[in-house]
Write a protein that holds these residues in place. Sequence first.
Motif, PDB file in Angstrom:
ATOM      1  N   GLY A  59       0.821  -1.211   0.000  1.00 16.43           N
ATOM      2  CA  GLY A  59       0.000   0.000   0.000  1.00 16.43           C
ATOM      3  C   GLY A  59       0.852   1.257   0.000  1.00 16.43           C
ATOM      4  N   LYS A  60       1.883   1.268   0.831  1.00 21.70           N
ATOM      5  CA  LYS A  60       2.790   2.413   0.901  1.00 21.70           C
ATOM      6  C   LYS A  60       3.565   2.561  -0.405  1.00 21.70           C
ATOM      7  CE  LYS A  60       6.443   4.406   3.788  1.00 21.70           C
ATOM      8  NZ  LYS A  60       7.336   4.200   4.966  1.00 21.70           N
ATOM      9  N   LEU A  61       3.996   1.442  -0.978  1.00 19.71           N
ATOM     10  CA  LEU A  61       4.717   1.467  -2.247  1.00 19.71           C
ATOM     11  C   LEU A  61       3.841   2.056  -3.348  1.00 19.71           C
ATOM     12  CD1 LEU A  61       7.152   0.682  -4.015  1.00 19.71           C
ATOM     13  CD2 LEU A  61       6.128  -1.594  -4.263  1.00 19.71           C
ATOM     14  N   ARG A  62       2.575   1.641  -3.377  1.00 24.48           N
ATOM     15  CA  ARG A  62       1.651   2.161  -4.380  1.00 24.48           C
ATOM     16  C   ARG A  62       1.461   3.669  -4.200  1.00 24.48           C
ATOM     17  NH1 ARG A  62      -2.556  -0.389  -2.880  1.00 24.48           N
ATOM     18  NH2 ARG A  62      -2.122  -2.315  -4.025  1.00 24.48           N
ATOM     19  N   ARG A  63       1.349   4.088  -2.952  1.00 20.27           N
ATOM     20  CA  ARG A  63       1.147   5.508  -2.660  1.00 20.27           C
ATOM     21  C   ARG A  63       2.366   6.335  -3.084  1.00 20.27           C
ATOM     22  NH1 ARG A  63       0.564   5.013   2.450  1.00 20.27           N
ATOM     23  NH2 ARG A  63       2.521   5.938   3.178  1.00 20.27           N
ATOM     24  N   ILE A  64       3.554   5.844  -2.736  1.00 18.52           N
ATOM     25  CA  ILE A  64       4.779   6.557  -3.093  1.00 18.52           C
ATOM     26  C   ILE A  64       4.979   6.574  -4.609  1.00 18.52           C
ATOM     27  CG2 ILE A  64       7.302   6.445  -2.973  1.00 18.52           C
ATOM     28  CD1 ILE A  64       6.983   5.440  -0.091  1.00 18.52           C
ATOM     29  N   GLY A  65       4.778   5.409  -5.238  1.00 17.35           N
ATOM     30  CA  GLY A  65       4.953   5.326  -6.685  1.00 17.35           C
ATOM     31  C   GLY A  65       4.020   6.253  -7.432  1.00 17.35           C
ATOM     32  N   THR A  66       2.784   6.352  -6.980  1.00 15.75           N
ATOM     33  CA  THR A  66       1.814   7.240  -7.621  1.00 15.75           C
ATOM     34  C   THR A  66       2.244   8.699  -7.502  1.00 15.75           C
ATOM     35  OG1 THR A  66       0.007   5.702  -7.138  1.00 15.75           O
ATOM     36  CG2 THR A  66      -0.602   7.970  -7.638  1.00 15.75           C
ATOM     37  N   LYS A  67       2.716   9.079  -6.327  1.00 18.67           N
ATOM     38  CA  LYS A  67       3.139  10.467  -6.115  1.00 18.67           C
ATOM     39  C   LYS A  67       4.381  10.803  -6.932  1.00 18.67           C
ATOM     40  CE  LYS A  67       1.103  10.845  -1.521  1.00 18.67           C
ATOM     41  NZ  LYS A  67       1.335  10.818  -0.062  1.00 18.67           N
ATOM     42  N   VAL A  68       5.333   9.873  -6.962  1.00 17.31           N
ATOM     43  CA  VAL A  68       6.568  10.114  -7.715  1.00 17.31           C
ATOM     44  C   VAL A  68       6.262  10.270  -9.205  1.00 17.31           C
ATOM     45  CG1 VAL A  68       8.720   9.051  -8.480  1.00 17.31           C
ATOM     46  CG2 VAL A  68       8.094   8.987  -6.068  1.00 17.31           C
ATOM     47  N   MET A  69       5.495   9.334  -9.767  1.00 17.25           N
ATOM     48  CA  MET A  69       5.160   9.428 -11.187  1.00 17.25           C
ATOM     49  C   MET A  69       4.312  10.662 -11.467  1.00 17.25           C
ATOM     50  SD  MET A  69       6.754   7.198 -12.853  1.00 17.25           S
ATOM     51  CE  MET A  69       5.940   7.575 -14.416  1.00 17.25           C
ATOM     52  N   GLY A  70       3.468  11.043 -10.502  1.00 19.69           N
ATOM     53  CA  GLY A  70       2.690  12.267 -10.663  1.00 19.69           C
ATOM     54  C   GLY A  70       3.589  13.485 -10.793  1.00 19.69           C
ATOM     55  N   PHE A  71       4.586  13.581  -9.918  1.00 21.66           N
ATOM     56  CA  PHE A  71       5.545  14.695  -9.999  1.00 21.66           C
ATOM     57  C   PHE A  71       6.303  14.657 -11.321  1.00 21.66           C
ATOM     58  CE2 PHE A  71       5.185  15.392  -5.366  1.00 21.66           C
ATOM     59  CZ  PHE A  71       5.250  16.778  -5.328  1.00 21.66           C
ATOM     60  N   TYR A  72       6.755  13.467 -11.729  1.00 19.39           N
ATOM     61  CA  TYR A  72       7.529  13.356 -12.954  1.00 19.39           C
ATOM     62  C   TYR A  72       6.708  13.792 -14.177  1.00 19.39           C
ATOM     63  CZ  TYR A  72      11.214  10.748 -10.504  1.00 19.39           C
ATOM     64  OH  TYR A  72      12.239  10.367  -9.668  1.00 19.39           O
ATOM     65  N   ILE A  73       5.474  13.345 -14.267  1.00 20.24           N
ATOM     66  CA  ILE A  73       4.635  13.678 -15.422  1.00 20.24           C
ATOM     67  C   ILE A  73       4.272  15.156 -15.432  1.00 20.24           C
ATOM     68  CG2 ILE A  73       2.376  13.295 -16.498  1.00 20.24           C
ATOM     69  CD1 ILE A  73       2.592  10.358 -15.546  1.00 20.24           C
ATOM     70  N   VAL A  74       3.854  15.683 -14.278  1.00 18.24           N
ATOM     71  CA  VAL A  74       3.446  17.089 -14.206  1.00 18.24           C
ATOM     72  C   VAL A  74       4.623  18.020 -14.503  1.00 18.24           C
ATOM     73  CG1 VAL A  74       2.639  18.916 -12.657  1.00 18.24           C
ATOM     74  CG2 VAL A  74       1.491  16.701 -12.666  1.00 18.24           C
ATOM     75  N   THR A  75       5.802  17.731 -13.937  1.00 18.68           N
ATOM     76  CA  THR A  75       6.955  18.601 -14.192  1.00 18.68           C
ATOM     77  C   THR A  75       7.407  18.528 -15.650  1.00 18.68           C
ATOM     78  OG1 THR A  75       8.445  16.836 -13.388  1.00 18.68           O
ATOM     79  CG2 THR A  75       7.809  18.555 -11.819  1.00 18.68           C
ATOM     80  N   THR A  76       7.245  17.366 -16.285  1.00 18.92           N
ATOM     81  CA  THR A  76       7.579  17.254 -17.710  1.00 18.92           C
ATOM     82  C   THR A  76       6.642  18.110 -18.555  1.00 18.92           C
ATOM     83  OG1 THR A  76       8.465  15.011 -17.444  1.00 18.92           O
ATOM     84  CG2 THR A  76       7.814  15.670 -19.663  1.00 18.92           C
ATOM     85  N   ILE A  77       5.343  18.050 -18.257  1.00 21.08           N
ATOM     86  CA  ILE A  77       4.370  18.865 -18.994  1.00 21.08           C
ATOM     87  C   ILE A  77       4.659  20.354 -18.800  1.00 21.08           C
ATOM     88  CG2 ILE A  77       1.925  19.531 -19.100  1.00 21.08           C
ATOM     89  CD1 ILE A  77       1.239  16.614 -18.379  1.00 21.08           C
ATOM     90  N   LEU A  78       4.890  20.759 -17.554  1.00 17.18           N
ATOM     91  CA  LEU A  78       5.154  22.174 -17.274  1.00 17.18           C
ATOM     92  C   LEU A  78       6.474  22.630 -17.890  1.00 17.18           C
ATOM     93  CD1 LEU A  78       3.946  22.433 -13.557  1.00 17.18           C
ATOM     94  CD2 LEU A  78       2.781  23.234 -15.624  1.00 17.18           C
ATOM     95  N   SER A  79       7.465  21.748 -17.935  1.00 17.77           N
ATOM     96  CA  SER A  79       8.752  22.089 -18.563  1.00 17.77           C
ATOM     97  C   SER A  79       8.567  22.335 -20.052  1.00 17.77           C
ATOM     98  CB  SER A  79       9.769  20.968 -18.329  1.00 17.77           C
ATOM     99  OG  SER A  79      10.070  20.819 -16.958  1.00 17.77           O
ATOM    100  N   THR A  80       7.751  21.514 -20.696  1.00 16.65           N
ATOM    101  CA  THR A  80       7.470  21.706 -22.118  1.00 16.65           C
ATOM    102  C   THR A  80       6.768  23.040 -22.356  1.00 16.65           C
ATOM    103  OG1 THR A  80       7.180  19.311 -22.330  1.00 16.65           O
ATOM    104  CG2 THR A  80       6.412  20.667 -24.159  1.00 16.65           C
ATOM    105  N   ILE A  81       5.788  23.345 -21.521  1.00 16.54           N
ATOM    106  CA  ILE A  81       5.052  24.608 -21.658  1.00 16.54           C
ATOM    107  C   ILE A  81       5.979  25.807 -21.459  1.00 16.54           C
ATOM    108  CG2 ILE A  81       3.253  26.053 -20.619  1.00 16.54           C
ATOM    109  CD1 ILE A  81       1.731  23.448 -19.977  1.00 16.54           C
ATOM    110  N   LEU A  82       6.823  25.756 -20.429  1.00 12.06           N
ATOM    111  CA  LEU A  82       7.757  26.852 -20.181  1.00 12.06           C
ATOM    112  C   LEU A  82       8.755  27.008 -21.327  1.00 12.06           C
ATOM    113  CD1 LEU A  82       8.419  26.342 -16.355  1.00 12.06           C
ATOM    114  CD2 LEU A  82       7.358  28.340 -17.432  1.00 12.06           C
ATOM    115  N   GLY A  83       9.194  25.874 -21.898  1.00 15.15           N
ATOM    116  CA  GLY A  83      10.080  25.939 -23.061  1.00 15.15           C
ATOM    117  C   GLY A  83       9.421  26.637 -24.234  1.00 15.15           C
ATOM    118  N   LEU A  84       8.151  26.325 -24.475  1.00 13.82           N
ATOM    119  CA  LEU A  84       7.398  26.983 -25.556  1.00 13.82           C
ATOM    120  C   LEU A  84       7.252  28.478 -25.290  1.00 13.82           C
ATOM    121  CD1 LEU A  84       4.537  24.378 -26.191  1.00 13.82           C
ATOM    122  CD2 LEU A  84       6.416  24.920 -27.744  1.00 13.82           C
ATOM    123  N   VAL A  85       6.937  28.832 -24.043  1.00 14.28           N
ATOM    124  CA  VAL A  85       6.743  30.243 -23.691  1.00 14.28           C
ATOM    125  C   VAL A  85       8.027  31.037 -23.909  1.00 14.28           C
ATOM    126  CG1 VAL A  85       6.308  31.830 -21.773  1.00 14.28           C
ATOM    127  CG2 VAL A  85       4.867  29.816 -22.064  1.00 14.28           C
TER     128      VAL A  85
END
Length: 402
Positions: free
Chosen positions: A65-91
């Motif tokens: 359960g803890k592994l699932r919780r941590i993995g979800t949060k880590v991948m969430g950060f990775y995906i969101v920061t990648t999207i925001l990095s792309t947007i900032l690069g475009l801007v």
Amino acid sequence: MKKLSMSAKVFLGFGIGIVLGMIFQKDILLVKPVGDIFLKLIQMIVIPLIFCSIISGIASIGDIGKLRRIGTKVMGFYIVTTILSTILGLVVAHIIRPGTGFRMYDIQASGEAVKAAEPMSVGSAILGMIPSNPIAALAKGELMQVIVFAVFVGVTITILGDRVSNVKKLIDEGTQIMFKVTDLVMQTTPYGVCALAACSVGEYGLAVFGVMGKFIFTHYMAALSIIVCLYLFIVRGIAKIPLSDFFRKITEVWFVAFSTTSSSGTLPVTLKVVEQEFRVKHELASFTLPLGATVNMNGIAAYYAVTIMFVSQVYGVDLTLAQQASFIFITTLISIGTPGIPNSGIVLTVMLLGTMGLPATIMGMIVGIFRPIDMIHTALNVTGDVVSTLAVARIENMYDEA
């Protein structure tokens, strides 16, 4: 006299390398074998270090359960920061407009054939992550496949619990051995960084800031905007770490990233700094950082964004908002699948250009000045790994008390 820290030694080696490269120019390439040996040593330990540390980290969490919780949060950060990095690069590319006023004959004068990568479907990307032969994946250094296999082994050990306590103990001991080997290899870092920096400057010199200077400048400004607008907010607002401490401790990681231009190659240093300097617990760092070195490519996402806008401006092609939104989605998928190795983004850029209906003629010139661009974006990649790990460590209360 006070003994120099490893960060100071790496900084000194990097500075000396730049000076030597400027003085001796191409003659400094005689020391290239020193840099190559350093890279080989890094490559030698990366795969066994990732394999052992991920299994050990997951098994140490000890709770699915803890592994699932941590993995979800880590991948969430990775995906969101990648999207925001792309947007900032475009801007940033929209603001600076590096492709305006570019002389078209410069493209013809330096044309170099670069083969496009095959377009990746979501299905083929996922399928490529799963090893049909784990031993072959380990032997060939297929990082994503090694990580997937290690995750399955770690989860299985966690599920079996006390029944395989001896196996877990063996894996933990193997991980400790790999960290000792890593410490030994890291003693060569100042010399390797010095040689790599010297050869980079000697081979490319300051000429790279000529015709393509505005293009390179845009990449560095995009990286700076991601650090200021995204990373510093996460570090201070979520991880609750003083910015002075963050910059002081991550400096060593940056110089190794500049020199190796490889997220995976920087991993041993990243692990050491996050665990020993930031005091993140081993079970978290050994899981999130190897994963991030393979799937969290904020820097390469920004590179794709700036490069696509640059080419569109050079050829006078206005990309619609719908096209740019589609580009953000595609770039996120491609960035996750981009290997953390030098120059991996070049052929994929050609594929992206084709997808957006843009010509790839200019890629010959971009290849020639890719090294200084790759340096900053590799540093951005590994910084994103560290920042996301620090944030999850704070959320999950996984810092070791001093």
